[in-house]
Design an enzyme around this catalytic site. Sequence first.
Site, PDB file in Angstrom:
ATOM      1  N   LYS A 145      47.189  23.474   7.232  1.00  0.00           N
ATOM      2  CA  LYS A 145      46.294  24.619   7.322  1.00  0.00           C
ATOM      3  C   LYS A 145      46.243  25.066   8.768  1.00  0.00           C
ATOM      4  CE  LYS A 145      41.693  24.414   6.805  1.00  0.00           C
ATOM      5  NZ  LYS A 145      40.413  24.376   6.066  1.00  0.00           N
ATOM      6  N   ALA A 165      28.674  20.390  11.870  1.00  0.00           N
ATOM      7  CA  ALA A 165      29.093  20.212  13.256  1.00  0.00           C
ATOM      8  C   ALA A 165      30.392  19.406  13.305  1.00  0.00           C
ATOM      9  CB  ALA A 165      28.000  19.489  14.054  1.00  0.00           C
TER      10      ALA A 165
END
Length: 309
Positions: free
Chosen positions: A66, A209
């Site tokens: 990706k 996060a």
Amino acid sequence: MPLYLSENDVRSLLTPADAVAAVEASFERMARGVVEIAPRRRLRLEEGRLADMAASDLELGYAGAKIYAGFAGGASFVVALFSASEPELVAVLEADELGRLRTGAASGVAAKHLAKSGATSLGVIGCGSQAETQVACIRAAVPAIEHVVAYCRTERSLREFCERVGAEAGESHRDAAEQDIVVTITTSRDPVLRGDWLQPGALVCACGANVLGARELDNGVLERAAFVCCDWKQQARLESSDLVEPIQVGTLDWLEVHELHEIVGGDVQGRQSDDDIVVFKSNGLAAWDVAAAARAVERARELDVGSRL
């Protein structure tokens, strides 16, 4: 010729339940040692970052990468899927929706294996597009979920999110934090979840996060946790201040951090009792992208969806 799937194609091919099944099977193959993963890398762009991450899944029969370019105004994602047995580019997929689904699916897998028995409520801190797939995938994985409470600081975003997903709007972070399963999916660099807000038996899925210096959990969450796991420790060491900073101050030790595939594969028991607080720290793995992309491509072949490059 390679198959090309657009965002609309992927959206039509993959349901939340499909994504959960694909990612759970990916964790099972990780437990069997047939998946190899390369950590995410980030390169500087003008006011943005170019990131890449890759994995090979020999049992599934695919490998892939990706790549995405992220800026303050948004990001563009693509997955290239290859055969694992011959020099063939199988497909190219636009991967924004795919990425949201696979991230939500990982939380769904964690909820299926680590939520307390009889869990019926879900709290979500964060109201962006990633939060929608968190709700959808956890509902798919844990059908007993009856009540969803959401909170974010922007009142309009909160109201619109609750209308879209059928959630109750909380008045504060704490309202979402007091549910059986608690998801944090924000862009905050400072903690949005405090340990003293959690009820006994809570499962925390911290998903927002994934750069050092950004945290969603305060140390109190880790202090109260009876069991802590992540998706992959090698990547967590590079990206997860939610784990790295508590370890630096002695609240936690890497020896106490497990990986979710150990629980899915049956090698480690996660939750010991319904009163345990359990934490799953999710950073995102290329193996999930490969698994979800493979599921979309196989469905596209069945339904004759997509175009040829």
